[in-house]
Design a protein around this motif. Structure first.
Motif, PDB file in Angstrom:
ATOM      1  N   ASP A   1       0.882  -0.872   0.399  1.00 25.01           N
ATOM      2  CA  ASP A   1      -0.107   0.168  -0.279  1.00 25.01           C
ATOM      3  C   ASP A   1       0.914   1.162   0.118  1.00 25.01           C
ATOM      4  O   ASP A   1       2.441   1.314   0.384  1.00 25.01           O
ATOM      5  CB  ASP A   1      -0.616  -0.088   1.552  1.00 25.01           C
ATOM      6  CG  ASP A   1      -1.412  -1.354   1.726  1.00 25.01           C
ATOM      7  OD1 ASP A   1      -1.572  -1.942   0.172  1.00 25.01           O
ATOM      8  OD2 ASP A   1      -2.191  -1.551   2.452  1.00 25.01           O
ATOM      9  N   GLU A   2       0.781   2.269  -0.706  1.00 23.38           N
ATOM     10  CA  GLU A   2       0.763   4.035   0.040  1.00 23.38           C
ATOM     11  C   GLU A   2       0.813   4.379   1.174  1.00 23.38           C
ATOM     12  O   GLU A   2      -0.047   3.897   1.728  1.00 23.38           O
ATOM     13  CB  GLU A   2       0.313   4.450  -1.053  1.00 23.38           C
ATOM     14  CG  GLU A   2      -0.167   4.440  -2.388  1.00 23.38           C
ATOM     15  CD  GLU A   2       1.118   4.803  -2.938  1.00 23.38           C
ATOM     16  OE1 GLU A   2       1.630   5.220  -2.496  1.00 23.38           O
ATOM     17  OE2 GLU A   2       1.364   3.814  -4.339  1.00 23.38           O
ATOM     18  N   PRO A   3       2.492   4.611   1.039  1.00 25.79           N
ATOM     19  CA  PRO A   3       3.013   5.315   2.832  1.00 25.79           C
ATOM     20  C   PRO A   3       1.886   6.539   2.768  1.00 25.79           C
ATOM     21  O   PRO A   3       2.054   7.311   2.293  1.00 25.79           O
ATOM     22  CB  PRO A   3       4.382   4.935   1.969  1.00 25.79           C
ATOM     23  CG  PRO A   3       4.493   5.204   1.214  1.00 25.79           C
ATOM     24  CD  PRO A   3       3.820   4.517   0.508  1.00 25.79           C
ATOM     25  N   SER A   4       1.725   5.937   4.354  1.00 26.22           N
ATOM     26  CA  SER A   4       1.327   6.878   5.167  1.00 26.22           C
ATOM     27  C   SER A   4       1.991   8.509   5.429  1.00 26.22           C
ATOM     28  O   SER A   4       3.044   7.525   6.012  1.00 26.22           O
ATOM     29  CB  SER A   4      -0.436   6.416   5.246  1.00 26.22           C
ATOM     30  OG  SER A   4       0.405   5.891   7.416  1.00 26.22           O
ATOM     31  N   THR A   5       1.179   9.406   6.614  1.00 26.84           N
ATOM     32  CA  THR A   5       1.871  10.144   6.696  1.00 26.84           C
ATOM     33  C   THR A   5       1.584  10.181   7.932  1.00 26.84           C
ATOM     34  O   THR A   5       2.497  10.830   9.507  1.00 26.84           O
ATOM     35  CB  THR A   5       2.146  11.500   6.191  1.00 26.84           C
ATOM     36  OG1 THR A   5       0.265  11.846   6.384  1.00 26.84           O
ATOM     37  CG2 THR A   5       1.722  12.128   4.866  1.00 26.84           C
ATOM     38  N   HIS A   6       0.376   8.945   8.551  1.00 26.59           N
ATOM     39  CA  HIS A   6       0.656   8.721   9.867  1.00 26.59           C
ATOM     40  C   HIS A   6       1.822   8.135  10.522  1.00 26.59           C
ATOM     41  O   HIS A   6       2.254   7.532   9.936  1.00 26.59           O
ATOM     42  CB  HIS A   6      -0.724   7.962  10.124  1.00 26.59           C
ATOM     43  CG  HIS A   6      -2.290   8.830  10.019  1.00 26.59           C
ATOM     44  ND1 HIS A   6      -3.022   9.998  10.098  1.00 26.59           N
ATOM     45  CD2 HIS A   6      -2.406   8.580   9.063  1.00 26.59           C
ATOM     46  CE1 HIS A   6      -3.307  10.058   9.757  1.00 26.59           C
ATOM     47  NE2 HIS A   6      -3.603  10.079   9.021  1.00 26.59           N
ATOM     48  N   PRO A   7       1.760   8.213  12.127  1.00 25.48           N
ATOM     49  CA  PRO A   7       3.214   7.095  12.726  1.00 25.48           C
ATOM     50  C   PRO A   7       2.606   6.221  12.528  1.00 25.48           C
ATOM     51  O   PRO A   7       1.334   5.709  12.439  1.00 25.48           O
ATOM     52  CB  PRO A   7       3.191   8.097  13.896  1.00 25.48           C
ATOM     53  CG  PRO A   7       1.575   8.453  14.376  1.00 25.48           C
ATOM     54  CD  PRO A   7       1.023   9.160  13.007  1.00 25.48           C
ATOM     55  N   ALA A   8       4.057   5.049  12.188  1.00 27.18           N
ATOM     56  CA  ALA A   8       3.838   3.881  11.807  1.00 27.18           C
ATOM     57  C   ALA A   8       3.093   3.323  13.367  1.00 27.18           C
ATOM     58  O   ALA A   8       3.285   3.966  15.110  1.00 27.18           O
ATOM     59  CB  ALA A   8       4.674   3.418  12.005  1.00 27.18           C
ATOM     60  N   PRO A   9       2.471   2.294  13.292  1.00 28.19           N
ATOM     61  CA  PRO A   9       1.512   1.795  14.053  1.00 28.19           C
ATOM     62  C   PRO A   9       2.555   0.834  15.308  1.00 28.19           C
ATOM     63  O   PRO A   9       3.097   0.357  14.751  1.00 28.19           O
ATOM     64  CB  PRO A   9       0.479   0.995  13.967  1.00 28.19           C
ATOM     65  CG  PRO A   9       0.815   0.377  12.331  1.00 28.19           C
ATOM     66  CD  PRO A   9       1.706   1.872  12.302  1.00 28.19           C
ATOM     67  N   LEU A  10       1.821   0.100  15.932  1.00 26.15           N
ATOM     68  CA  LEU A  10       2.787  -0.480  17.326  1.00 26.15           C
ATOM     69  C   LEU A  10       2.937  -1.557  16.285  1.00 26.15           C
ATOM     70  O   LEU A  10       1.831  -2.674  16.110  1.00 26.15           O
ATOM     71  CB  LEU A  10       2.604  -1.012  18.631  1.00 26.15           C
ATOM     72  CG  LEU A  10       2.351   1.063  19.298  1.00 26.15           C
ATOM     73  CD1 LEU A  10       1.503   0.832  20.890  1.00 26.15           C
ATOM     74  CD2 LEU A  10       3.517   0.749  19.270  1.00 26.15           C
ATOM     75  N   PRO A  11       3.707  -2.889  16.680  1.00 27.86           N
ATOM     76  CA  PRO A  11       3.948  -4.412  16.310  1.00 27.86           C
ATOM     77  C   PRO A  11       3.502  -5.537  16.974  1.00 27.86           C
ATOM     78  O   PRO A  11       2.652  -4.641  18.500  1.00 27.86           O
ATOM     79  CB  PRO A  11       5.649  -4.779  15.854  1.00 27.86           C
ATOM     80  CG  PRO A  11       6.445  -4.230  17.116  1.00 27.86           C
ATOM     81  CD  PRO A  11       4.936  -2.411  16.848  1.00 27.86           C
ATOM     82  N   ALA A  12       3.310  -6.167  16.940  1.00 27.40           N
ATOM     83  CA  ALA A  12       2.184  -7.659  17.071  1.00 27.40           C
ATOM     84  C   ALA A  12       3.054  -7.764  18.350  1.00 27.40           C
ATOM     85  O   ALA A  12       4.075  -7.880  18.305  1.00 27.40           O
ATOM     86  CB  ALA A  12       1.300  -8.675  15.874  1.00 27.40           C
ATOM     87  N   PRO A  13       2.329  -7.795  18.956  1.00 23.55           N
ATOM     88  CA  PRO A  13       3.086  -8.046  21.056  1.00 23.55           C
ATOM     89  C   PRO A  13       3.841  -9.485  20.944  1.00 23.55           C
ATOM     90  O   PRO A  13       3.211 -10.887  19.769  1.00 23.55           O
ATOM     91  CB  PRO A  13       1.904  -8.078  22.230  1.00 23.55           C
ATOM     92  CG  PRO A  13       0.651  -8.535  21.089  1.00 23.55           C
ATOM     93  CD  PRO A  13       0.702  -7.672  19.506  1.00 23.55           C
ATOM     94  N   LYS A  14       5.360  -9.331  21.197  1.00 26.61           N
ATOM     95  CA  LYS A  14       6.173 -11.142  21.070  1.00 26.61           C
ATOM     96  C   LYS A  14       5.511 -11.855  22.064  1.00 26.61           C
ATOM     97  O   LYS A  14       5.442 -11.477  23.633  1.00 26.61           O
ATOM     98  CB  LYS A  14       7.524 -10.361  21.349  1.00 26.61           C
ATOM     99  CG  LYS A  14       8.138  -9.803  19.505  1.00 26.61           C
ATOM    100  CD  LYS A  14       9.447  -9.553  20.509  1.00 26.61           C
ATOM    101  CE  LYS A  14       9.634  -8.536  18.644  1.00 26.61           C
ATOM    102  NZ  LYS A  14      10.929  -8.036  18.989  1.00 26.61           N
ATOM    103  N   PRO A  15       5.584 -12.868  21.986  1.00 29.45           N
ATOM    104  CA  PRO A  15       4.979 -13.897  23.019  1.00 29.45           C
ATOM    105  C   PRO A  15       6.245 -14.000  24.315  1.00 29.45           C
ATOM    106  O   PRO A  15       7.301 -14.052  24.063  1.00 29.45           O
ATOM    107  CB  PRO A  15       5.026 -15.316  22.052  1.00 29.45           C
ATOM    108  CG  PRO A  15       5.913 -15.120  21.468  1.00 29.45           C
ATOM    109  CD  PRO A  15       5.543 -13.335  20.526  1.00 29.45           C
TER     110      PRO A  15
END
Length: 752
Positions: A291-305
Motif C-alpha cells: 500500500d502507499e505509505p501514509s503520513t501517520h506514525p507507524a502503528p505498534l507491532p504485534a506483541p511478542k510471546p
C-alpha cells in the motif's frame, strides 16, 4: 565318400540281420582303424576303395515294411542311411559301456509327475586331467559379492552346494606370506573364490604395458602402413562434384506458396481468421503490504510471546511450586484475572509429563494477535533509474579544446614516429623513419630547418628548460643534441655552455660504456649536432626519450633487453648510468615524477614506481593490460594514465590503490600515444584506428572528490596505412592546441 560308406554300412546291416545272436567281436579302438587316403593315392593300399571302371554298385535291399512296390526314391535311401547310422551309434554306445567313459544313469519315478526319469550321479572333478580345464567352483554368476559378506559361504558350486569361505589370516599373515613367497606379487585376489590366484605371464605383461602407458595389445603395430581407401587404381573419383546447372526452383518464387499465402490473407481480410485476443493485464495477485505509505506514525507491532521461565520447567525448584492455599486461590480466581495461565507442577522424569491441555487455546489466541495486529509500514524507494546515471557537463561548457585541423606538414619518405613541441610552444620538431628531422613553426607550418641522420629516428624530445633551447634526436645506438637556428644571443650562449663547456667535468670513478662526444663552441654549426652520445652496441633504436623537470637528467629506453635498455644521462656531469642491474621483463616506457624523486618503469604488464633517492621499490601497479604501449603522468603527480595495445586506457589514482580507478575503452584499435596538457585540464589519446580522442580531465585538491573525466571530441584526419594510424600526439604548453604525427607521413596541428 558316400559311395565308399554305403557298402560298408550294408555289410554291417547284413551281419546284424543274419547273425543276431553273435555279439560284436571288435571293440571301439579296433574299429577305428581306417586310413583316409587322398584322391591321388593308388596302388595296393586302396583295396577297399571301389572304382567306377565297369563295376556296378550293389543294389540296396528292399524294405518289407514299405507298401509301395515302385522304385526306391532318394529320400528312402537317406532314411536307410540314417537307420544304419543309428545302429552304428548303438554299437558304439555298447562298446563305451564296457570302458565306462560315461556315468551310468539310474531310472527312478518322479515324485512330481509320477513318470520314470533318468538321474545321473554327481560330477566328480577329481579325475586325472589337466588343471587348466577345471572351472571355478563358485557358480554364483555376475552378482555383487558383497551380498555374501555376512554369510559363511561365498556362493554355490555346479551341484548347488554351498562354497564355504576359506580361512584368511590378518594383515601380519599376509605380510609374512609376501616375505616367504617371492612369487606373491604375481597373484591377484579372486573375489568369487576368496583366494589368491597366480597371474599368467600374458596377464603380467598386460599389467606392465598398462603401467608404462603402452598399448595393451602386444601385437598392435602403431606404424603399420596406411590403407588407401580412396586412392589407387579403380578408386579415383572422376566427377566428385555435380556439374548440373542450378535448378530454376531455387531462384524463382514458388507459385503454390504464393497461392497459399494469398488464401490466408483473404481469410484475414474477410474476418474468417481472427487473431488471439490480448490477455487482460489485470494483476491476478497483489501484495497486502504494498500500500502507499501514509503520513501517520507507524502503528505498534504485534506483541511478542513471553519467554519461558523456571515455572514452565517439568522439574521446577521448590520455591516455584504453589502451596495448597495458593492452588485454591488460583482456582477460585477468574481466568482473565489470573497472574499466569497454569500452575507449576513437578515430575520425576520428562516422559511422565502429560500433554499441555491449554495448547490449542494458546495457539489460537496467538494467531488472533498476529491477525488483528496492524502491519508495520515500510516505505518503498521510488528511484528513477536515469537519476543513477552521472550527469556529465556539456562539452560546450568545457571549452577550449581542439576541434579542427589548422595546418598539416608533410614528411615525404616515411612514417612520422615522434613529434615534440618546444617549451615556449612556438616550434615543433618531428622525425620520420627515413632519418629526416624537421623543425617548423606551429603558427604557420613553415619548415625552418631539416636534418638528415643515418638510420631510423625513434624519438625526439625538447629540453624543458626555458633558459636554453635544444632538442635530442634518438637514432640507431646514438643520441644527437641539436641546437635550432635563429636563437637569441643570450639563449645561444647558455645553450652552448651547457652542451659543450670550455672545461669538461672530471670523469667519474666508475667508467661507463656510454661515450660522450662534443664539438668546440667556436666551431659550432646548426647543420650538425653539437653533442653526441654513443650508446652501447646492439642497444637498438631509442624508442623513448624523457626529461626530468629540471632539464639536467635524460632517460632513454632502447629496444635491447636487460640493463642496456634503460639509461639515465646527466648533462652537467656528462655521465650515463644504468639504474637497473636486473629487470623483470622488458622495459617499455619510463617517466620522471613531476614533483617527487620517483621513477616510473612500465614493463609489458606492470608499472613499478621507484624512489631514486632511497633506491627502493615503492609500489607496483596492476594495469590489467596485456601489453602496455604508452604512459603519461598528470602535472600534479597524483594520477597516471596508461594505454595498451589491447585498446584499454587505464586511469590510476596513485594515492588510492594499485589497481585502475577507471578503465576506458573508446578506441577500436591499439592505443599508440597519450599526453596530459601542462596547464589545461585536458589529455589526448591516439590509436591505430586513425582517430584522436580528446578528454576533459579535472583533478580536485579535495581528496574526497573523484576526478571528472568527460569525453569531448574525436578528431579524424589521418589515414590508416599498413594497419598503423596516429603514432604520436603532443600538446602545445601555452595553448589548447594539439600536434599529431601519423603513419601517413603527415604532422597536423589541431586548434580550438
Amino acid at each position: 565318400m558316400a559311395t565308399r560308406a554305403i557298402p560298408k554300412n550294408t555289410k554291417k546291416r547284413k551281419a546284424v540281420v543274419v547273425e543276431e545272436d553273435v555279439p560284436a567281436e571288435s571293440s571301439f579302438p579296433q574299429d577305428v582303424g581306417l586310413e583316409l587316403g587322398s584322391e591321388d593315392e593308388g596302388g595296393a593300399d586302396a583295396e577297399g576303395e571301389e572304382s567306377d571302371d565297369g563295376e556296378v554298385d550293389e543294389f540296396p535291399e528292399i524294405d518289407a515294411r514299405s507298401d509301395s512296390e515302385g522304385p526306391v526314391s532318394d529320400s528312402e535311401d537317406e532314411e536307410d542311411e540314417e537307420d544304419e547310422e543309428e545302429e552304428d551309434e548303438e554299437e558304439d554306445l555298447s562298446d563305451d559301456d564296457e570302458i565306462h567313459i560315461f556315468p551310468k544313469a539310474k531310472t527312478i519315478v518322479s515324485d512330481i509327475t509320477g513318470q520314470p526319469k533318468r538321474v545321473y550321479p554327481d560330477i566328480e572333478p577329481d579325475y586325472d586331467s589337466d588343471s587348466s580345464t577345471e572351472d571355478a567352483p563358485n557358480r554364483v554368476g555376475n552378482v555383487p559379492m558383497h551380498w555374501y559378506d555376512d554369510l559363511p559361504h561365498v556362493g554355490y558350486d555346479i551341484n548347488g552346494k554351498k562354497v564355504l569361505r576359506p580361512a584368511r589370516g590378518d594383515e601380519l599373515d599376509k605380510f609374512l606370506e609376501t616375505v616367504e613367497d617371492p612369487d606373491s606379487w604375481t597373484t591377484a585376489f579372486d573375489k568369487k573364490a576368496q583366494s589368491d590366484k597366480p597371474l599368467s605371464p600374458e596377464e603380467l605383461d598386460l599389467i606392465r604395458r598398462l603401467q608404462e602407458g603402452e598399448n595393451p595389445d602386444a601385437a598392435y603395430d602403431p606404424y603399420e602402413p596406411t590403407i588407401e581407401w580412396f586412392t589407387g587404381k579403380g578408386k579415383e573419383e572422376v566427377m566428385p562434384l555435380s556439374g548440373a546447372p542450378e535448378p530454376k526452383r531455387r531462384w524463382i518464387p514458388s507459385k503454390w506458396e504464393k497461392q497459399k499465402v494469398m488464401k490466408i490473407v483473404r481469410a484475414i481480410r474477410q474476418g474468417r481468421i481472427v487473431p488471439n485476443k490480448p490477455k487482460s493485464e489485470k494483476p491476478q495477485f497483489y501484495s497486502v503490504w504494498n500500500d502507499e505509505p501514509s503520513t501517520h506514525p507507524a502503528p505498534l507491532p504485534a506483541p511478542k510471546p513471553r519467554l519461558p521461565t523456571h515455572a514452565e520447567s517439568y522439574n521446577p525448584p521448590e520455591e516455584y511450586l504453589p502451596t495448597e492455599q495458593e492452588r485454591k486461590d488460583w482456582e477460585e480466581t477468574d481466568k482473565e484475572d489470573r497472574e499466569r495461565d497454569f500452575l507449576p507442577q513437578k515430575y520425576s522424569a520428562l516422559r511422565l509429563v502429560p500433554a499441555y491441555n491449554q495448547f490449542i487455546q494458546e495457539r489460537f489466541s496467538r494467531q488472533l494477535d498476529l491477525y488483528l495486529a496492524p502491519r508495520i509500514q515500510r516505505k518503498k524507494l521510488q528511484i528513477d533509474p536515469n537519476s543513477l546515471i552521472p550527469k556529465l557537463p556539456s562539452p560546450s561548457s568545457l571549452k577550449p579544446f581542439p576541434v579542427y585541423k589548422s595546418l598539416s606538414v608533410p614528411h615525404q619518405k616515411g612514417r612520422v614516429r615522434t613529434v615534440s613541441v618546444s617549451p615556449d610552444g612556438g616550434w615543433v620538431a618531428s622525425g620520420d623513419e627515413s632519418g629526416v628531422c624537421s623543425l617548423w613553426e606551429v603558427l604557420v607550418g613553415r619548415e625552418v630547418k631539416r636534418w638528415k641522420f643515418d638510420g631510423k629516428i625513434g624519438a625526439v624530445e625538447w629540453c624543458p628548460r626555458t633558459d636554453v633551447s635544444f632538442f635530442v634526436v634518438g637514432v640507431e645506438d646514438q643520441l644527437h643534441f641539436v641546437v635550432p637556428p635563429n636563437l637569441p644571443t643570450i639563449v645561444l650562449t647558455a645553450t652552448l655552455a651547457t652542451l659543450c663547456p670550455a672545461t669538461l667535468p672530471p670523469q667519474p670513478a666508475t667508467p661507463s660504456p656510454v661515450k660522450w662526444t662534443s664539438v668546440a663552441a667556436a666551431s659550432y654549426s646548426t647543420d650538425k649536432p653539437v653533442l653526441s652520445v654513443a650508446l652501447p652496441p646492439s642497444s637498438g633504436v631509442p624508442k623513448q626519450l624523457t626529461w626530468h623537470r629540471r632539464g639536467d637528467y635524460l632517460a632513454t629506453v632502447s629496444g635491447g633487453e636487460g640493463q642496456g635498455g634503460v639509461w639515465i644521462h646527466q648533462i652537467s656531469r656528462r655521465h650515463s648510468q644504468a639504474p637497473f642491474q636486473k629487470v623483470k621483463g622488458v622495459v617499455q616506457l619510463v617517466l620522471f615524477h613531476p614533483t617527487r624523486p620517483h621513477f616510473f618503469v612500465a614493463t609489458q604488464r606492470y608499472i613499478r614506481i621507484y624512489n631514486l633517492a632511497e633506491q627502493k621499490l615503492l609500489k607496483t601497479l596492476l594495469s590489467g593490460i596485456k601489453w602496455i604501449s604508452s604512459m603519461d603522468v598528470h602535472p600534479m603527480g597524483d594520477h597516471l594514465i596508461v594505454g595498451g595495445y589491447d585498446r584499454k586506457l587505464c586511469w590510476f589514482d596513485l594515492e588510492l590503490s594499485d589497481k585502475p580507478y577507471k578503465v576506458i575503452r573508446y578506441h577500436t584499435r591499439a592505443i599508440r600515444s597519450l599526453h596530459f596538457h601542462q596547464t589545461y585540464p585536458l589529455f589526448a589519446s591516439s590509436s591505430d584506428d586513425g582517430a584522436i580522442q580528446i578528454f576533459h580531465a579535472r583533478v580536485y585538491n579535495d581528496l574526497m572528490t573523484d576526478p571528472l573525466i568527460v569525453p569531448l571530441k574525436i578528431l579524424r584526419g589521418h589515414e590508416v596505412k599498413e594497419g598503423l594510424g596516429v603514432l604520436s600526439v603532443k600538446w602545445c604548453p601555452r595553448q589548447p592546441w594539439l600536434v599529431s604525427g601519423g603513419a601517413d607521413g603527415q604532422v597536423s596541428v589541431w586548434c580550438s
